[in-house]
Design a protein around this motif. Structure first.
Motif, PDB file in Angstrom:
ATOM      1  N   UNK A 184       0.493  -1.178  -0.244  1.00 22.51           N
ATOM      2  CA  UNK A 184      -0.123  -0.186   0.359  1.00 22.51           C
ATOM      3  C   UNK A 184       0.891   1.221  -0.347  1.00 22.51           C
ATOM      4  N   UNK A 185       0.426   1.929  -0.755  1.00 23.53           N
ATOM      5  CA  UNK A 185       0.816   3.810  -0.521  1.00 23.53           C
ATOM      6  C   UNK A 185       0.173   4.517   0.711  1.00 23.53           C
ATOM      7  N   UNK A 186      -0.885   3.721   1.179  1.00 19.50           N
ATOM      8  CA  UNK A 186      -1.343   4.523   2.723  1.00 19.50           C
ATOM      9  C   UNK A 186      -2.200   3.543   3.471  1.00 19.50           C
ATOM     10  N   UNK A 187      -1.981   2.959   4.369  1.00 22.33           N
ATOM     11  CA  UNK A 187      -2.975   2.317   5.395  1.00 22.33           C
ATOM     12  C   UNK A 187      -3.861   2.674   5.937  1.00 22.33           C
ATOM     13  N   UNK A 188      -5.198   2.881   6.056  1.00 21.95           N
ATOM     14  CA  UNK A 188      -5.653   3.477   6.795  1.00 21.95           C
ATOM     15  C   UNK A 188      -6.356   3.296   8.104  1.00 21.95           C
ATOM     16  N   UNK A 189      -6.362   3.513   8.900  1.00 20.27           N
ATOM     17  CA  UNK A 189      -7.575   2.796  10.507  1.00 20.27           C
ATOM     18  C   UNK A 189      -8.324   4.029  10.573  1.00 20.27           C
ATOM     19  N   UNK A 190      -9.840   3.517  10.218  1.00 17.32           N
ATOM     20  CA  UNK A 190     -11.133   4.846  11.156  1.00 17.32           C
ATOM     21  C   UNK A 190     -11.766   4.213  11.598  1.00 17.32           C
ATOM     22  N   UNK A 191     -10.761   4.763  13.111  1.00 18.52           N
ATOM     23  CA  UNK A 191     -11.567   4.334  14.160  1.00 18.52           C
ATOM     24  C   UNK A 191     -11.731   5.293  15.208  1.00 18.52           C
ATOM     25  N   UNK A 192     -12.523   5.315  16.462  1.00 16.34           N
ATOM     26  CA  UNK A 192     -12.554   6.738  16.937  1.00 16.34           C
ATOM     27  C   UNK A 192     -11.255   7.363  17.970  1.00 16.34           C
ATOM     28  N   UNK A 193     -11.465   8.713  17.977  1.00 11.81           N
ATOM     29  CA  UNK A 193     -10.219   9.454  18.289  1.00 11.81           C
ATOM     30  C   UNK A 193      -9.849   8.604  19.530  1.00 11.81           C
ATOM     31  N   UNK A 194     -10.708   8.343  20.931  1.00 13.36           N
ATOM     32  CA  UNK A 194     -10.569   7.597  22.169  1.00 13.36           C
ATOM     33  C   UNK A 194      -9.420   6.084  21.397  1.00 13.36           C
ATOM     34  N   UNK A 195      -8.947   5.762  20.390  1.00 10.22           N
ATOM     35  CA  UNK A 195      -7.803   4.462  20.650  1.00 10.22           C
ATOM     36  C   UNK A 195      -6.590   5.276  20.159  1.00 10.22           C
ATOM     37  N   UNK A 196      -6.658   6.080  20.227  1.00 13.21           N
ATOM     38  CA  UNK A 196      -5.574   7.052  19.609  1.00 13.21           C
ATOM     39  C   UNK A 196      -3.978   6.765  19.823  1.00 13.21           C
ATOM     40  N   UNK A 197      -3.626   6.386  21.032  1.00  9.73           N
ATOM     41  CA  UNK A 197      -2.753   5.747  22.351  1.00  9.73           C
ATOM     42  C   UNK A 197      -2.839   4.176  21.485  1.00  9.73           C
ATOM     43  N   UNK A 198      -3.471   3.414  21.483  1.00  4.77           N
ATOM     44  CA  UNK A 198      -3.062   1.986  20.939  1.00  4.77           C
ATOM     45  C   UNK A 198      -2.659   2.452  19.563  1.00  4.77           C
ATOM     46  N   UNK A 199      -2.569   3.446  18.534  1.00  5.76           N
ATOM     47  CA  UNK A 199      -3.087   3.653  17.186  1.00  5.76           C
ATOM     48  C   UNK A 199      -1.539   3.637  16.910  1.00  5.76           C
ATOM     49  N   UNK A 200      -1.195   4.784  18.498  1.00  3.88           N
ATOM     50  CA  UNK A 200       0.653   5.332  18.430  1.00  3.88           C
ATOM     51  C   UNK A 200       1.145   3.998  18.380  1.00  3.88           C
ATOM     52  N   UNK A 201       1.269   3.440  19.744  1.00  3.55           N
ATOM     53  CA  UNK A 201       1.832   2.349  19.586  1.00  3.55           C
ATOM     54  C   UNK A 201       1.827   1.668  18.851  1.00  3.55           C
ATOM     55  N   UNK A 202       1.557   1.094  17.990  1.00  2.00           N
ATOM     56  CA  UNK A 202       0.543  -0.461  16.806  1.00  2.00           C
ATOM     57  C   UNK A 202       2.135   0.838  16.169  1.00  2.00           C
ATOM     58  N   UNK A 203       2.446   1.711  15.280  1.00  2.00           N
ATOM     59  CA  UNK A 203       2.987   2.021  14.320  1.00  2.00           C
ATOM     60  C   UNK A 203       4.243   2.335  14.698  1.00  2.00           C
ATOM     61  N   UNK A 204       3.902   2.968  16.220  1.00  2.00           N
ATOM     62  CA  UNK A 204       6.076   2.887  16.379  1.00  2.00           C
ATOM     63  C   UNK A 204       6.748   1.921  16.638  1.00  2.00           C
ATOM     64  N   UNK A 205       6.324   0.170  16.859  1.00  2.00           N
ATOM     65  CA  UNK A 205       6.370  -1.291  17.207  1.00  2.00           C
ATOM     66  C   UNK A 205       6.330  -1.568  16.044  1.00  2.00           C
ATOM     67  N   UNK A 206       6.108  -1.394  14.445  1.00  2.00           N
ATOM     68  CA  UNK A 206       5.798  -1.430  13.546  1.00  2.00           C
ATOM     69  C   UNK A 206       7.363  -0.959  13.122  1.00  2.00           C
ATOM     70  N   UNK A 207       7.367   0.301  13.514  1.00  2.00           N
ATOM     71  CA  UNK A 207       8.932   0.838  13.243  1.00  2.00           C
ATOM     72  C   UNK A 207      10.132   0.526  13.720  1.00  2.00           C
ATOM     73  N   UNK A 208      10.382  -0.186  14.837  1.00  2.00           N
ATOM     74  CA  UNK A 208      10.913  -0.507  15.951  1.00  2.00           C
ATOM     75  C   UNK A 208      11.480  -1.844  14.923  1.00  2.00           C
ATOM     76  N   UNK A 209       9.998  -2.505  14.398  1.00  2.00           N
ATOM     77  CA  UNK A 209      10.847  -3.458  13.998  1.00  2.00           C
ATOM     78  C   UNK A 209      11.219  -3.866  12.958  1.00  2.00           C
ATOM     79  N   UNK A 210      11.563  -2.372  11.997  1.00  2.00           N
ATOM     80  CA  UNK A 210      12.493  -2.291  10.873  1.00  2.00           C
ATOM     81  C   UNK A 210      11.827  -2.077  10.135  1.00  2.00           C
TER      82      UNK A 210
END
Length: 582
Positions: free
Chosen positions: A328-354
């Motif tokens: 993908x060029x973009x992968x979007x997650x259309x989820x309410x703002x209350x899940x903001x921390x979860x996605x920050x954690x998720x994307x951070x771990x993916x980046x840490x994994x290389x």
């Protein structure tokens, strides 16, 4: 910054680029603050930085040396801006040609997504629970974004990531083992069974252990647990899909969390091999710390102390699967703002994994949705069901249509009412800026006037009515771009044309910013421009669309047809129908 989709706006950027030697893609083209200044304005700040001259001096030099061409009639300087007036007849002809006779070499919509893929994860309800009204925003925002990206020539993969795994399902299995499987089995019975089990836990805490044991059996492939879970899933999807069909939504991929269970060992092993995971208080986590070891955000929890994986682990597997499958060029997650921390954690771990593509993943948050300023109850006094809201909207729309259009028979009303009623719900949830709360009253949502879906649909129906009347009563042929555009000389007609010319850039901006409300506001503005032009004829017969002078009438009808086409396309992108009569 890329070139505007409107070729006349792009011609203004090129004129400045030629005069200064800078790249046209680095120039911003906008509408002047007042129409008397011109049709398009180009700021000279980029040229000033590159040439080392004052922006106002550059603008004055460009305007003084400008020579008219087939696209642009004149140029004047106002401070640091060059204001251009385009050749109006040429732009009218272009707009009519593009809308009434679209061609691949002159596309009506932007094409900057060609060859690129975007994954959009939206709606994604939990099985065995009713599709509640609070699911509406993820569902309709995701659907509108999928349509916006498709309109920009992206390949879109619309994904419904069902919540079909986890301890909730262990609770249902344990409840069935204790009290029997509900008959008939439907999603309402499953939801009631879940509520009953949760209540029973308050007096019998040991039930939680029964639920964990049943989920363990499900994870281990126990035949009884799997068969019953599959029935839960099938019943749930049948209910969900009935609502999706009402909304006109079809997903490209429906994959639940369960689809990634087999991937868990590989994901956990990968994180361990990279030294990212560790045991903390009996649970397996990925700490999220800076270079000095200071915690920047809470750790991502991978496994609980009892060994059960969590949805975050499955989200990691799903992200990797989507990259491997779609690039993908973009992968979007259309989820309410209350899940903001979860996605920050998720994307951070993916980046840490290389994973270099982690930066292409994006959480698209949205605000709360309310009816009448609060979470309203259903007729049963419990959670507001989405299907009930859609049904009530259809009923209310039918009553309004019968009152406003008594000439329509019952068959016509039955066909139009769901288009208007359901469309009103969709539009109301897209009208507010995405991250703001969507709060509305029934009367406002269904009003044929003001900031509503029915107002836009009514404008489309009015255009259709004018075209029908012209063909039936006046014998005019279907509108064609082959008209004398010089006859479209009124400022109100030019205002409509300017708005039509902004359509492609509006679609591009709404897609690029993941903001469907940009398109809702554009359509409302176009309806306002059209109404002001159309009603000029109330005071002067010569200004009527269906005026007596044949050549002028046909030119105006071509403009009406162009408005109708843009309204239809715009409504369709948002997920609304465009009725021919209301």
């Amino acid at each position: 910054m890329s070139s505007p989709a409107n070729p006349f706006a792009a011609a203004c950027a090129r004129a400045v680029a030629r005069a200064t030697g800078i790249d046209a893609d680095g120039l911003s083209v906008q509408s002047p603050p007042r129409p008397e200044l011109g049709d398009f304005a180009v700021a000279c700040f980029p040229a000033a930085r590159q040439l080392g001259l004052a922006p106002a001096a550059i603008a004055a030099r460009i305007a003084a040396g400008f020579e008219p061409d087939a696209w642009i009639a004149s140029a004047t300087a106002t401070g640091p801006f060059v204001n251009f007036r385009v050749q109006r007849a040429a732009m009218f002809h272009h707009l009519l040609d593009a809308t009434l006779r679209p061609r691949d070499d002159a596309p009506l919509l932007p094409r900057h997504g060609a060859g690129k893929t975007v994954c959009i994860d939206f709606s994604s309800p939990n099985i065995s629970k009713q599709l509640a009204y609070h699911h509406i925003r993820s569902t309709v925002i995701g659907h509108a974004l999928a349509n916006l990206y498709r309109a920009c020539a992206y390949r879109v993969v619309g994904i419904n990531h069902l919540g079909d795994w986890g301890t909730t399902h262990g609770m249902l299995l344990a409840a069935c083992a204790r009290w029997g499987e509900p008959q008939p089995l439907d999603i309402g019975a499953l939801n009631a069974l879940y509520v009953r089990f949760r209540e029973a836990i308050k007096t019998e805490p040991a039930l939680e252990e029964e639920a964990r044991a049943w989920f363990k059996r499900l994870e281990d492939g126990d035949l009884e647990a799997r068969a019953r879970w599959q029935r839960f899933r099938d019943v749930s999807w049948a209910e969900f899909d009935a609502v999706y069909q009402q909304l006109g939504i079809v997903f490209d991929e429906v994959r639940g969390e369960s689809a990634y269970e087999a991937d868990m060992p590989a994901v956990l092993a990968m994180l361990a091999d990279k030294g990212l995971s560790r045991v903390s208080q009996g649970a397996l986590v990925v700490p999220l710390e800076d270079a000095a070891g200071v915690e920047e955000m809470p750790p991502l929890l991978l496994k609980k102390g009892d060994g059960a994986t969590l949805y975050a682990t499955r989200d990691l597997a799903a992200a990797i699967y989507r990259w491997d499958s779609y690039g993908f060029e973009r992968s979007l997650y259309i989820v309410d703002r209350g899940q903001g921390l979860h996605f920050k954690q998720l994307f951070r771990v993916l980046a840490m994994a290389g994973y270099a593509w982690a930066g292409r993943c994006q959480h698209v948050p949205f605000g709360l949705v309310r009816i009448g300023g609060k979470k309203a109850g259903t007729r049963t006094g419990k959670v507001v069901l989405l299907r009930e809201v859609l049904a009530e909207a259809t009923e209310r729309a039918a009553a309004t249509i019968r009152d406003k259009s008594p000439g329509l028979d019952d068959v016509a009303v039955a066909a139009i009412a769901p288009v208007v009623g359901i469309g009103a719900i969709v539009f109301a949830n897209l009208f507010a800026a995405r991250e703001k709360d969507a709060d509305f009253e029934w009367e406002q949502v269904l009003s044929p006037q003001g900031d509503s879906g029915p107002y836009v649909q009514y404008a489309h129906a009015r255009c259709a009515s004018l075209l029908r009347k012209a063909m039936i009563e006046l014998g005019d042929p279907a509108p064609s771009p082959e008209v004398d555009c010089a006859l479209l000389s009124h400022d109100a007609e030019w205002t409509v044309a300017r708005r039509l010319g902004d359509f492609a850039d509006t679609v591009a901006r709404a897609a690029d910013g993941n903001d469907p409300h940009v398109l809702t506001h554009y359509l409302l503005d176009l309806c306002g421009d059209f109404s002001r032009w159309y009603t000029l004829g109330n005071g002067d017969p010569a200004l009527r669309v269906l005026c007596a002078e044949v050549a002028t009438r046909r030119a105006r009808l071509a403009l009406v047809a162009a408005v109708k086409e843009i309204l239809q396309i715009g409504l369709g992108i948002l997920g609304l129908g465009a009725p021919e009569a209301m």
